[in-house]
Scaffold this motif. Structure first.
Motif, PDB file in Angstrom:
ATOM      1  N   TYR A 157      -6.556  18.640 -43.922  1.00 14.53           N
ATOM      2  CA  TYR A 157      -7.777  18.811 -43.124  1.00 14.53           C
ATOM      3  C   TYR A 157      -8.409  20.084 -43.649  1.00 14.53           C
ATOM      4  O   TYR A 157      -8.647  21.011 -42.907  1.00 14.53           O
ATOM      5  CB  TYR A 157      -7.292  18.951 -41.670  1.00 14.53           C
ATOM      6  N   SER A 158      -8.647  20.095 -44.971  1.00 10.81           N
ATOM      7  CA  SER A 158      -8.811  21.354 -45.689  1.00 10.81           C
ATOM      8  C   SER A 158     -10.246  21.767 -45.995  1.00 10.81           C
ATOM      9  O   SER A 158     -10.467  22.766 -46.665  1.00 10.81           O
ATOM     10  CB  SER A 158      -7.987  21.316 -46.984  1.00 10.81           C
ATOM     11  N   SER A 159     -11.234  21.001 -45.523  1.00 13.56           N
ATOM     12  CA  SER A 159     -12.624  21.408 -45.709  1.00 13.56           C
ATOM     13  C   SER A 159     -13.094  22.146 -44.458  1.00 13.56           C
ATOM     14  O   SER A 159     -13.104  21.585 -43.356  1.00 13.56           O
ATOM     15  CB  SER A 159     -13.501  20.168 -45.955  1.00 13.56           C
ATOM     16  N   GLU A 160     -13.512  23.387 -44.643  1.00 14.98           N
ATOM     17  CA  GLU A 160     -13.963  24.182 -43.497  1.00 14.98           C
ATOM     18  C   GLU A 160     -15.193  23.535 -42.847  1.00 14.98           C
ATOM     19  O   GLU A 160     -15.314  23.486 -41.625  1.00 14.98           O
ATOM     20  CB  GLU A 160     -14.308  25.607 -43.942  1.00 14.98           C
ATOM     21  N   GLU A 161     -16.079  22.991 -43.704  1.00 19.10           N
ATOM     22  CA  GLU A 161     -17.302  22.384 -43.167  1.00 19.10           C
ATOM     23  C   GLU A 161     -16.951  21.164 -42.308  1.00 19.10           C
ATOM     24  O   GLU A 161     -17.476  20.988 -41.207  1.00 19.10           O
ATOM     25  CB  GLU A 161     -18.242  21.988 -44.316  1.00 19.10           C
ATOM     26  N   HIS A 162     -16.043  20.309 -42.813  1.00 19.26           N
ATOM     27  CA  HIS A 162     -15.669  19.122 -42.041  1.00 19.26           C
ATOM     28  C   HIS A 162     -14.969  19.510 -40.736  1.00 19.26           C
ATOM     29  O   HIS A 162     -15.292  18.989 -39.668  1.00 19.26           O
ATOM     30  CB  HIS A 162     -14.759  18.215 -42.875  1.00 19.26           C
ATOM     31  N   ALA A 163     -14.004  20.425 -40.833  1.00 20.61           N
ATOM     32  CA  ALA A 163     -13.250  20.814 -39.627  1.00 20.61           C
ATOM     33  C   ALA A 163     -14.197  21.411 -38.585  1.00 20.61           C
ATOM     34  O   ALA A 163     -14.050  21.177 -37.381  1.00 20.61           O
ATOM     35  CB  ALA A 163     -12.142  21.801 -39.983  1.00 20.61           C
ATOM     36  N   THR A 164     -15.180  22.161 -39.054  1.00 11.24           N
ATOM     37  CA  THR A 164     -16.161  22.755 -38.131  1.00 11.24           C
ATOM     38  C   THR A 164     -17.045  21.677 -37.510  1.00 11.24           C
ATOM     39  O   THR A 164     -17.252  21.657 -36.289  1.00 11.24           O
ATOM     40  CB  THR A 164     -17.041  23.781 -38.891  1.00 11.24           C
ATOM     41  N   ASN A 165     -17.543  20.759 -38.336  1.00 15.89           N
ATOM     42  CA  ASN A 165     -18.402  19.693 -37.815  1.00 15.89           C
ATOM     43  C   ASN A 165     -17.680  18.840 -36.776  1.00 15.89           C
ATOM     44  O   ASN A 165     -18.232  18.514 -35.725  1.00 15.89           O
ATOM     45  CB  ASN A 165     -18.875  18.783 -38.959  1.00 15.89           C
ATOM     46  N   VAL A 166     -16.429  18.471 -37.085  1.00 17.08           N
ATOM     47  CA  VAL A 166     -15.668  17.624 -36.170  1.00 17.08           C
ATOM     48  C   VAL A 166     -15.308  18.394 -34.906  1.00 17.08           C
ATOM     49  O   VAL A 166     -15.380  17.861 -33.797  1.00 17.08           O
ATOM     50  CB  VAL A 166     -14.396  17.069 -36.853  1.00 17.08           C
ATOM     51  N   GLY A 167     -14.939  19.653 -35.076  1.00 12.32           N
ATOM     52  CA  GLY A 167     -14.623  20.493 -33.919  1.00 12.32           C
ATOM     53  C   GLY A 167     -15.805  20.569 -32.950  1.00 12.32           C
ATOM     54  O   GLY A 167     -15.635  20.494 -31.734  1.00 12.32           O
ATOM     55  N   LYS A 168     -17.004  20.685 -33.514  1.00 15.19           N
ATOM     56  CA  LYS A 168     -18.201  20.754 -32.658  1.00 15.19           C
ATOM     57  C   LYS A 168     -18.405  19.450 -31.882  1.00 15.19           C
ATOM     58  O   LYS A 168     -18.786  19.457 -30.716  1.00 15.19           O
ATOM     59  CB  LYS A 168     -19.446  21.009 -33.515  1.00 15.19           C
ATOM     60  N   LEU A 169     -18.163  18.314 -32.564  1.00 12.49           N
ATOM     61  CA  LEU A 169     -18.412  17.025 -31.920  1.00 12.49           C
ATOM     62  C   LEU A 169     -17.320  16.647 -30.926  1.00 12.49           C
ATOM     63  O   LEU A 169     -17.595  16.053 -29.894  1.00 12.49           O
ATOM     64  CB  LEU A 169     -18.513  15.922 -32.982  1.00 12.49           C
TER      65      LEU A 169
END
Lengths: 400, 400
Positions: free
Chosen positions: A116-128
């Motif tokens: 789960y190593s992309s900061e952008e993806h983890a941030t986007n999913v965390g927000k949603l």
């Protein structure tokens, strides 16, 4: 003889390994060259590569070949490169056109781990999914977070995907209902194949991790977002993910990717010692996603916050043993741009924004009949090393 | 000839399968009888069980034998029962004393899934890790919650366990540190082995699930609570669990356990249709945990809220394919009583209450040198079907 077009994914610098069959149906090891496949199994039988025991060629997977070690498997590539360069006509005997073969899963995967190593993806999913103000978990910048996926349902490029069913609980309802997922998604990922084993109870130092990476593939981690959302607390994703994971058939040797190594993002706060790397460990690998014939994402593997070396060091630091053929997924690869998001969940902002396709239709999530195709390649100084593709078409849910 | 003591786990009603070797080191399939092992591989070679192809006996695991299907594998048990009952002296040739053999992992596990099916355990852990007021997650009574574990690190009874290292972040610190776990724990579980496959994209109806259960083992899901606590949000346990999982060597056929089926707890709210079962699906299986020579738990598998049939139906409802040899863990088996808790986390209330051992020492979590042993048996109307044991000793963490 084979033909290598200038923009071919499978240049002389690449020479990826795969498992193919043709009319005889015997599964053999092949190496992609341009529009063709070099039949390594038959060439080994004929004694062209005398360091490779023929038994390793007959198991229908790359595992036994990989087990020979990098000195031998890289020796095969180097020798083949010089045979190709010298236009040795003895090669012709082993050439089959790619269009005439069927590709199979390249390895027998013991365990499949997904990071789960992309900061952008983890941030986007965390927000949603969670708290928009605290999208990234406190552990995220300390740990290359990962979890175990399902190895039984890993399939190769071209395999159809049946829409999964399961429990769905929209927030407006008090109880879940049962039905086909209404939020079927892709995830743009890469995967790497473990090429060397550590003993249970021993860890792999981060500076030796490279020796354990045999090669890379493209990976689509199909996801049912509604099923996932209801089930994943506290033990993580399960049925929302484990119905299917697709990978591309050609394993790109790590050595073919080294010319494209680049610096990764700065890691701040500093990571613990066992995760500290020196030198370039990210790869400038351009990635693209199409739904049918519409491009919906252009991303790049170089964006990843955590690299493969750190993932290996972390995975084994507790003594967990990695085995040859194990598959490690990168996690969804999103960039900062709107055009570089690696899943429909992110592109459609959780299903709120419609995505226009070229045929005039719109998507929030995938519909029955849709085909998702991932492609990727590295290019630099006139050298091109491509991954081919992984695609899959969505079939309607089974009637109960 | 073999001897079956009155209190033997391995009565004529049991006849569990395992993989053993003796001086010759060849791995063979054995059946436990009293204090002995019946060498099924050699008996099949001699033509005693003519429905069993000899090739299935030579792979060093039970997988190919299980694949023959229950009509054949149960036929072997029934025939052996009648040979034993008739005191057929031709049996003697195939009898080896258990004390003279080495036991191995019984199956090659493709995927290992661990459930979380004890209401008492999920509640106890929820109170300690999350919110004491809302210990059970909203999904827990609707879904037999589970996640994928690691198959590479599954080991058999008697294997030593190296204390894992990893990232630990006590709540009083701002950042994690690296070191050996300070909260090493056992988890009292059972596991079952899948005996029949479903195709990817198809699900297994709950009323057919029984056909897919080949047999059961005892399972210790070793856990490093401090590593687990820091890593597990949002994707679930990973390094806190995947360093080792121990199982007992003898697979108890499901058919041997049917006399001990009992009613499970009432499920309220009612479950969705695909999870509805009719009849008794829980098993009255008494379980015990010892640390060294002190009993620290007496629990029972009958307490489980979710049964194996429901676990199979749920796991496959999205089309996830189960394969022969897959291992499904029950999750920690705790009862309502203080004396029936299935982990030190629960017994020591998160490390706050010391547990006295017979030698005058105390534990909150496991110390180097400790041996944890799980045992279990069913008993009714003079019939006893036991599981043998699974034990493992803790070795100190590796020096870095």
């Amino acid at each position: 003889m084979f033909k290598i077009e200038a923009n071919s994914d499978f240049s002389i610098h690449n020479l990826p390994y795969g498992i193919f069959s043709d009319k005889t149906e015997d599964k053999r090891i092949g190496i992609a060259i341009g529009d063709s496949v070099f039949d390594l199994t038959t060439a080994v039988k004929d004694g062209i590569f005398d360091q490779v025991p023929y038994e390793c060629m007959l198991t229908g997977t790359l595992n036994e070949f990989i087990k020979l070690g990098k000195s031998i498997t890289n020796g095969v590539r180097t020798k083949l490169q010089s045979l190709i360069a010298s236009e040795d006509s003895s090669l012709n005997k082993y050439i089959v056109k790619q269009e005439a073969v069927t590709m199979h899963l390249p390895v027998q995967v013991g365990d499949y781990t997904d990071f789960y190593s992309s900061e952008e993806h983890a941030t986007n999913v965390g927000k949603l999914y969670r708290d928009p103000e605290n999208a990234l978990m406190p552990n995220w910048k300390h740990i290359p977070v990962g979890y175990h996926g399902r190895s039984s349902s890993i399939v190769v490029d071209g395999t159809n995907i049946v829409r999964p069913q399961g429990q769905i609980k929209p927030s407006k309802l008090d109880s879940p209902f049962f039905g086909p997922t209404e939020a079927l998604d892709f995830e743009l990922e890469t995967g790497f194949i473990i090429g060397k084993e550590n003993k249970q109870g021993s860890s792999i130092p981060v500076e030796e991790a490279e020796e354990y990476i045999f090669g890379m593939v493209l990976l689509n981690d199909w996801s049912a977002r509604d099923i996932q959302k209801w089930e994943y607390v506290p033990l993580g994703p399960f049925l929302g993910k484990n119905f299917a994971t697709s990978i591309s058939p050609w394993v790109i040797p790590y050595e073919a990717l080294k010319p494209f190594l680049v610096k990764g993002p700065e890691q701040n706060p500093p990571v613990l010692d066992y995760l500290k790397v020196v030198g370039n460990k990210n790869i400038d690998l351009k990635l693209q996603v199409k739904i049918n014939n519409t491009i919906v994402s252009n991303s790049n593997f170089k964006y990843m916050y955590w690299n493969m070396n750190q993932q290996i060091a972390h995975h084994s630091v507790n003594g967990c043993n990695l085995r040859i053929g194990d598959l490690m997924g990168s996690g969804t690869i999103s960039g900062k741009d709107e055009s570089a998001l690696g899943s429909l969940l992110e592109i459609s902002r959780g299903g709120k924004k419609k995505v226009a396709l070229n045929d005039g239709s719109y998507r929030t999530f995938l519909e029955d009949g849709d085909t998702v195709t991932l492609t990727g390649y590295c290019e630099k100084d006139g050298k091109r090393v491509g991954f081919g593709k992984v695609s899959g078409q969505i079939l309607p849910a089974k009637k109960n």
